[in-house]
Design a protein around this motif. Sequence first.
Motif, PDB file in Angstrom:
ATOM      1  N   GLY A  72       7.527  10.779  -5.301  1.00  0.00           N
ATOM      2  CA  GLY A  72       6.055  10.066  -4.745  1.00  0.00           C
ATOM      3  C   GLY A  72       5.161  11.496  -4.210  1.00  0.00           C
ATOM      4  N   ASP A  73       4.137  11.218  -4.275  1.00  0.00           N
ATOM      5  CA  ASP A  73       3.155  11.483  -4.168  1.00  0.00           C
ATOM      6  C   ASP A  73       2.811  12.020  -2.243  1.00  0.00           C
ATOM      7  N   ALA A  74       2.281  13.302  -2.015  1.00  0.00           N
ATOM      8  CA  ALA A  74       2.209  13.396  -0.165  1.00  0.00           C
ATOM      9  C   ALA A  74       0.426  12.428  -0.266  1.00  0.00           C
ATOM     10  N   SER A  75       0.276  11.579   0.632  1.00  0.00           N
ATOM     11  CA  SER A  75      -0.820  11.249   0.850  1.00  0.00           C
ATOM     12  C   SER A  75      -2.544  12.447   1.178  1.00  0.00           C
TER      13      SER A  75
ATOM     14  N   HIS B  63       0.649  -0.963   0.053  1.00  0.00           N
ATOM     15  CA  HIS B  63      -0.091  -0.080  -0.165  1.00  0.00           C
ATOM     16  C   HIS B  63       0.866   1.076  -0.080  1.00  0.00           C
ATOM     17  N   PHE B  64       0.707   1.943  -0.627  1.00  0.00           N
ATOM     18  CA  PHE B  64       1.574   3.472  -1.348  1.00  0.00           C
ATOM     19  C   PHE B  64       1.041   4.244  -0.686  1.00  0.00           C
ATOM     20  N   SER B  65      -0.873   5.369  -0.141  1.00  0.00           N
ATOM     21  CA  SER B  65      -1.137   5.918   0.005  1.00  0.00           C
ATOM     22  C   SER B  65      -2.846   5.844  -0.845  1.00  0.00           C
ATOM     23  N   GLY B  66      -3.210   6.479   0.107  1.00  0.00           N
ATOM     24  CA  GLY B  66      -4.468   6.481  -0.117  1.00  0.00           C
ATOM     25  C   GLY B  66      -5.020   5.199  -0.792  1.00  0.00           C
ATOM     26  N   ASN B  67      -6.163   5.105  -2.892  1.00  0.00           N
ATOM     27  CA  ASN B  67      -6.423   4.329  -2.955  1.00  0.00           C
ATOM     28  C   ASN B  67      -5.187   3.388  -4.242  1.00  0.00           C
TER      29      ASN B  67
ATOM     30  N   GLU C  71      17.510   7.773   3.078  1.00  0.00           N
ATOM     31  CA  GLU C  71      16.578   6.644   3.163  1.00  0.00           C
ATOM     32  C   GLU C  71      15.614   6.826   2.408  1.00  0.00           C
ATOM     33  N   ARG C  72      14.984   5.851   0.575  1.00  0.00           N
ATOM     34  CA  ARG C  72      14.086   5.298   0.432  1.00  0.00           C
ATOM     35  C   ARG C  72      12.932   5.156   1.275  1.00  0.00           C
ATOM     36  N   SER C  73      11.792   6.075   1.943  1.00  0.00           N
ATOM     37  CA  SER C  73      10.881   6.377   2.494  1.00  0.00           C
ATOM     38  C   SER C  73       9.858   7.093   1.874  1.00  0.00           C
ATOM     39  N   PHE C  74       8.711   7.089   2.471  1.00  0.00           N
ATOM     40  CA  PHE C  74       7.652   8.096   1.783  1.00  0.00           C
ATOM     41  C   PHE C  74       6.919   8.710   3.198  1.00  0.00           C
ATOM     42  N   GLU C  75       7.110   9.879   2.568  1.00  0.00           N
ATOM     43  CA  GLU C  75       6.430  10.698   4.193  1.00  0.00           C
ATOM     44  C   GLU C  75       5.169  10.957   4.257  1.00  0.00           C
ATOM     45  N   ARG C  76       4.170  10.491   5.228  1.00  0.00           N
ATOM     46  CA  ARG C  76       3.429  11.184   5.338  1.00  0.00           C
ATOM     47  C   ARG C  76       2.504  12.169   5.961  1.00  0.00           C
TER      48      ARG C  76
ATOM     49  N   PRO D  92      -3.181  24.351  -0.686  1.00  0.00           N
ATOM     50  CA  PRO D  92      -2.522  22.935  -0.719  1.00  0.00           C
ATOM     51  C   PRO D  92      -3.785  22.109  -0.580  1.00  0.00           C
ATOM     52  N   ARG D  93      -3.851  21.275  -2.154  1.00  0.00           N
ATOM     53  CA  ARG D  93      -4.027  20.376  -2.774  1.00  0.00           C
ATOM     54  C   ARG D  93      -3.912  19.160  -2.917  1.00  0.00           C
ATOM     55  N   TYR D  94      -2.109  19.396  -3.549  1.00  0.00           N
ATOM     56  CA  TYR D  94      -1.471  18.948  -4.278  1.00  0.00           C
ATOM     57  C   TYR D  94       0.154  18.875  -3.219  1.00  0.00           C
ATOM     58  N   ALA D  95       0.769  17.886  -3.556  1.00  0.00           N
ATOM     59  CA  ALA D  95       2.152  18.118  -3.258  1.00  0.00           C
ATOM     60  C   ALA D  95       3.364  16.455  -3.747  1.00  0.00           C
TER      61      ALA D  95
END
Length: 330
Positions: free
Chosen positions: A174-177, A31-35, A325-330, A160-163
Amino acid sequence: MPYIAPEVVQEVKRMDLLTYLKNYEPFELVHFSGNTYTTKTHDSLKISNGKWMWWSQGIGGRSALDYLIKVRDYTFIEAVETLAGLAGVKPPISLPAEKKKEKKLLLPEPYRYPTRLVSYLKQRGIDGELVDFCLRTGRVYESRRYHNAVFVGRDKEGKPRYAAIRGMGTDFIGDASGSDKNYSFSIPAEGKSQEVHLFESAIDLLSHATVLKMDGKDWRKNHLLSLAGVYQPAKKIEQSKVPAALTCFLKKYPEVQMVVFHLDNDRAGRLAAEAIQKVLPGKYRREDVPPQKGKDCNDELCIRLGIGMTVRQKKQMKQQIGCQERSFER
């Protein structure tokens, strides 16, 4: 060649990739983020809204059959037999349609001193005035936890609506959740403009603006819009869709009459430019201006400046900024 009944082929074509992975390879699904989901083997392959896109290779599709052929290198016969065999032993459980929820954007916490970000952008050739403008208007900032570059897209009211999150010491993308691609990174014209210029990424947009400034032109004269990447067009190109970000932007700025394309000089970029021009409403004039040198607008800028002319040099530049580190930020 083995015979496969047409009805069997039609049946396996109905299985989407997310259903396939959840039923038959749950260990591969992440699971990456959202759907949105990705896979353990290919972290640049994203699955969302019934489609999948392998960004690093510029290929995508809809079905599990497409995935087995394009990603796993199965022959058509092998892929059909595999899916039919799995479905025969264990029929897939259909996934319920996900209810649409209002997206809540979760932005990474900003870092107080964006020195690494400023260094990164300038080493990519971006003009200092543009860097200052983006920092001052909150369009770009450095995240505190992983020191990634965060490119923020806002609605017409400035919310802000997208990142888009980009690693400055890694190849992470990646895109922010909660990101809404209707509102991707953009710099609207300072006054009214009848032109919008399209780019695949925020860096390409800023690179083009830098070139305009270098040539003594007003980089705030026309609208600049990033599409936050491009998707594989439909098999029948006329059935492709106008990207959500462009559709939303044209609604906000009805005075626009010309759409200028600066998409990448690779297969994905050229196909996307062709498809969008094909399905764009007839009232808009079109102009395709791909980069004259290199793969994208940033390559073109760096070549002109004499920096970052090879992939190897770009990697060395990233390593200088810092390994992270390759990590996704939430």
